[in-house]
Design a protein around this motif. Structure first.
Motif, PDB file in Angstrom:
ATOM      1  N   UNK A 124      10.863 -10.498   1.270  1.00 29.02           N
ATOM      2  CA  UNK A 124       9.506 -10.554   0.483  1.00 29.02           C
ATOM      3  C   UNK A 124       8.407 -11.059   1.170  1.00 29.02           C
ATOM      4  N   UNK A 125       8.623 -12.072   1.614  1.00 26.19           N
ATOM      5  CA  UNK A 125       7.529 -12.899   2.243  1.00 26.19           C
ATOM      6  C   UNK A 125       6.689 -11.630   2.702  1.00 26.19           C
ATOM      7  N   UNK A 126       7.213 -10.635   3.535  1.00 25.97           N
ATOM      8  CA  UNK A 126       6.293  -9.744   4.157  1.00 25.97           C
ATOM      9  C   UNK A 126       5.517  -8.449   3.200  1.00 25.97           C
ATOM     10  N   UNK A 127       5.946  -8.749   2.217  1.00 25.76           N
ATOM     11  CA  UNK A 127       5.483  -7.432   0.830  1.00 25.76           C
ATOM     12  C   UNK A 127       3.855  -8.766   0.467  1.00 25.76           C
ATOM     13  N   UNK A 128       4.582 -10.052  -0.024  1.00 23.31           N
ATOM     14  CA  UNK A 128       3.211 -11.279  -0.100  1.00 23.31           C
ATOM     15  C   UNK A 128       2.292 -11.348   0.786  1.00 23.31           C
ATOM     16  N   UNK A 129       2.715 -11.086   2.474  1.00 28.47           N
ATOM     17  CA  UNK A 129       1.674 -11.044   3.436  1.00 28.47           C
ATOM     18  C   UNK A 129       0.859  -9.793   3.628  1.00 28.47           C
ATOM     19  N   UNK A 130       1.209  -8.993   3.503  1.00 26.33           N
ATOM     20  CA  UNK A 130       0.171  -7.567   3.349  1.00 26.33           C
ATOM     21  C   UNK A 130       1.075  -6.902   4.647  1.00 26.33           C
ATOM     22  N   UNK A 131       2.069  -7.160   5.425  1.00 23.36           N
ATOM     23  CA  UNK A 131       2.409  -6.527   6.314  1.00 23.36           C
ATOM     24  C   UNK A 131       3.924  -5.548   6.186  1.00 23.36           C
ATOM     25  N   UNK A 132       2.892  -4.274   6.358  1.00 24.49           N
ATOM     26  CA  UNK A 132       4.125  -3.404   6.506  1.00 24.49           C
ATOM     27  C   UNK A 132       5.590  -3.400   6.217  1.00 24.49           C
ATOM     28  N   UNK A 133       6.207  -3.243   5.358  1.00 25.57           N
ATOM     29  CA  UNK A 133       7.657  -2.720   4.941  1.00 25.57           C
ATOM     30  C   UNK A 133       7.773  -1.785   4.913  1.00 25.57           C
ATOM     31  N   UNK A 134       7.643  -0.965   4.271  1.00 21.71           N
ATOM     32  CA  UNK A 134       7.901   0.667   3.994  1.00 21.71           C
ATOM     33  C   UNK A 134       9.108  -0.223   2.700  1.00 21.71           C
ATOM     34  N   UNK A 220      -2.222  -5.572  -1.704  1.00 24.62           N
ATOM     35  CA  UNK A 220      -2.306  -5.838  -0.173  1.00 24.62           C
ATOM     36  C   UNK A 220      -2.434  -4.308  -0.115  1.00 24.62           C
ATOM     37  N   UNK A 221      -1.923  -3.497  -0.327  1.00 22.76           N
ATOM     38  CA  UNK A 221      -2.313  -1.559  -0.556  1.00 22.76           C
ATOM     39  C   UNK A 221      -4.037  -1.663  -0.373  1.00 22.76           C
ATOM     40  N   UNK A 222      -4.199  -2.343  -1.374  1.00 27.76           N
ATOM     41  CA  UNK A 222      -6.284  -2.403  -1.497  1.00 27.76           C
ATOM     42  C   UNK A 222      -6.265  -2.663  -0.236  1.00 27.76           C
ATOM     43  N   UNK A 223      -6.182  -4.248   0.038  1.00 26.78           N
ATOM     44  CA  UNK A 223      -6.344  -4.435   0.951  1.00 26.78           C
ATOM     45  C   UNK A 223      -6.256  -3.707   2.601  1.00 26.78           C
ATOM     46  N   UNK A 224      -5.615  -3.242   2.829  1.00 29.60           N
ATOM     47  CA  UNK A 224      -5.223  -2.440   3.934  1.00 29.60           C
ATOM     48  C   UNK A 224      -5.934  -1.015   3.997  1.00 29.60           C
ATOM     49  N   UNK A 225      -6.723  -0.870   2.655  1.00 29.25           N
ATOM     50  CA  UNK A 225      -7.276   0.645   2.729  1.00 29.25           C
ATOM     51  C   UNK A 225      -8.564   0.134   3.172  1.00 29.25           C
ATOM     52  N   UNK A 232      -7.133 -12.064   6.316  1.00 29.41           N
ATOM     53  CA  UNK A 232      -7.605 -12.866   5.187  1.00 29.41           C
ATOM     54  C   UNK A 232      -6.517 -12.181   4.365  1.00 29.41           C
ATOM     55  N   UNK A 233      -5.536 -11.216   4.784  1.00 32.29           N
ATOM     56  CA  UNK A 233      -4.021 -10.981   3.816  1.00 32.29           C
ATOM     57  C   UNK A 233      -2.883 -11.564   3.635  1.00 32.29           C
ATOM     58  N   UNK A 234      -3.307 -12.597   4.831  1.00 32.57           N
ATOM     59  CA  UNK A 234      -1.494 -13.291   5.294  1.00 32.57           C
ATOM     60  C   UNK A 234      -2.156 -14.647   4.133  1.00 32.57           C
ATOM     61  N   UNK A 235      -3.902 -15.200   4.341  1.00 31.61           N
ATOM     62  CA  UNK A 235      -4.116 -16.024   3.693  1.00 31.61           C
ATOM     63  C   UNK A 235      -4.714 -15.509   1.704  1.00 31.61           C
ATOM     64  N   UNK A 236      -4.344 -14.802   1.676  1.00 37.78           N
ATOM     65  CA  UNK A 236      -4.473 -14.630   0.114  1.00 37.78           C
ATOM     66  C   UNK A 236      -2.873 -13.875  -0.837  1.00 37.78           C
ATOM     67  N   UNK A 237      -2.215 -12.966   0.160  1.00 36.81           N
ATOM     68  CA  UNK A 237      -0.720 -14.012   0.159  1.00 36.81           C
ATOM     69  C   UNK A 237      -0.539 -15.218   0.005  1.00 36.81           C
ATOM     70  N   UNK A 238      -0.920 -16.057   0.422  1.00 32.56           N
ATOM     71  CA  UNK A 238       0.411 -17.868   0.558  1.00 32.56           C
ATOM     72  C   UNK A 238      -0.547 -17.717  -0.897  1.00 32.56           C
TER      73      UNK A 238
END
Length: 346
Positions: A124-134, A220-225, A232-238
């Motif tokens: 769940x944390x990885x989803x929130x922070x924008x890390x690749x989880x699958x 986070x998918x849009x941010x990754x694109x 930025x992913x991490x800060x935004x997710x937190x």
């Protein structure tokens, strides 16, 4: 009074944010000692310099050692859950080379979460922070193969370097002092009667609901694109995660649970490790009973945004995310400061 240096090394998903917030706010007051917590209580630059950012070593450690040498304190605390991913030998060498005057009075404190809870909370944390989880299955296979659930083996490496300086605590409410990781941390550092703790509340870093996780995936998918910096992913997710928790619906949505196949696999693969953890580090039944009481459901939940949101809602979320992306691309540093709040740091 002899100075004591405390190195808090995580683990991830064991209340590290809560502990660091407590320290940064000054909520914990020792009764008979001067406490020093450099900066904002989060010292991730130290482990990063030993791993993913080697160009920052030894400057980060020298700078921290200088701050410690110039301050007046009886107890100083350095904290980062990112030490979980550090080579214990590199950490020991850095401490000896740059903070050797406090080596004899050093303690290394780590909290460890039972296996199933760690898998679910980290996913769940990885989803929130924008890390690749699958999918949860894909994440679990990677997490397991990387050795992240071999707790006793990992702690053996820390014990080889730090001996009895290493203090291991289970992140299980019934085993924590007053059932609270803040109180437990303070009791480990100052003694059960050696501190007072202001009841200013604590940041809630609990897992998001299933719809909120799906919303995070869209964002986070849009941010990754858009190829924005990882920070930025991490800060935004937190920050968005905290907003979502602080503004929960009156009728809370369900949270994610492990499905039966993963739960059974964890019980089988982690049984020996759980027995070792209980025998060598806890001294009481803890990790093994946690395996027996895993909360699971028959089938895997579908976390895809398309399965959670109707087309109109998904369109609005995606457009909102695209607007945030444009702001992040226009001024990455300013956007990061805005998301964190002026004056805050990662």
């Amino acid at each position: 009074m002899a100075r004591r240096l405390i190195l808090h090394i995580g683990d991830c998903k064991t209340g590290s944010t809560v502990i660091q917030t407590m320290l940064a706010r000054g909520d914990c007051a020792p009764r008979d000692a001067r406490l020093f917590v450099p900066g904002n209580g989060v010292h991730g630059a130290l482990p990063r310099s030993l791993g993913q950012r080697p160009a920052q070593y030894p400057a980060r450690w020298r700078g921290m050692a200088k701050r410690l040498a110039e301050a007046e304190w009886d107890v100083a605390i350095l904290s980062s859950e990112l030490f979980e991913f550090s080579d214990p030998g590199k950490v020991a060498r850095a401490l000896r080379d740059h903070m050797g005057q406090w080596w004899d009075d050093l303690s290394v404190l780590v909290y460890v979460r039972p296996h199933a809870g760690r898998v679910l909370s980290q996913f769940c944390e990885n989803i929130k922070l924008g890390h690749d989880t699958g999918t949860l299955d894909e994440f679990y296979r990677r997490f397991r193969r990387a050795g992240r659930l071999k707790y006793a083996e990992r702690l053996d490496g820390w014990r080889a370097e730090f001996g009895d300086k290493l203090v291991v605590r289970p992140f299980v409410r019934d085993h924590l002092h007053q059932g609270d990781v803040r109180h437990d941390f303070a009791a480990q550092v100052f003694g059960a009667d050696g501190y007072s703790l202001s009841d200013t509340g604590q940041d809630d870093n609990s897992a998001l609901s299933i719809p909120d996780l799906a919303l995070m995936r869209v964002l986070q998918r849009v941010m990754n694109e858009g190829d924005v910096p990882v920070d930025t992913h991490v800060s935004l997710g937190k920050q968005l995660g905290q907003f979502l928790r602080n503004n929960a619906l009156p009728d809370p949505a369900p949270k994610l649970r492990l499905h039966r196949k993963i739960a059974e696999d964890i019980r089988t693969r982690c049984a020996d490790d759980a027995v070792r953890m209980d025998a060598e580090w806890v001294g009481a039944p803890c990790f093994a009973p946690a395996l027996d009481s895993i909360d699971s459901q028959p089938d895997a939940a579908d976390l895809s945004p398309e399965a959670i949101f109707d087309p109109a809602t998904l369109r609005r979320i995606t457009l909102w995310a695209a607007l945030l992306l444009r702001q992040a691309q226009a001024d990455p540093e300013g956007f990061g400061r805005m998301v964190r709040g002026q004056g805050q740091a990662d």
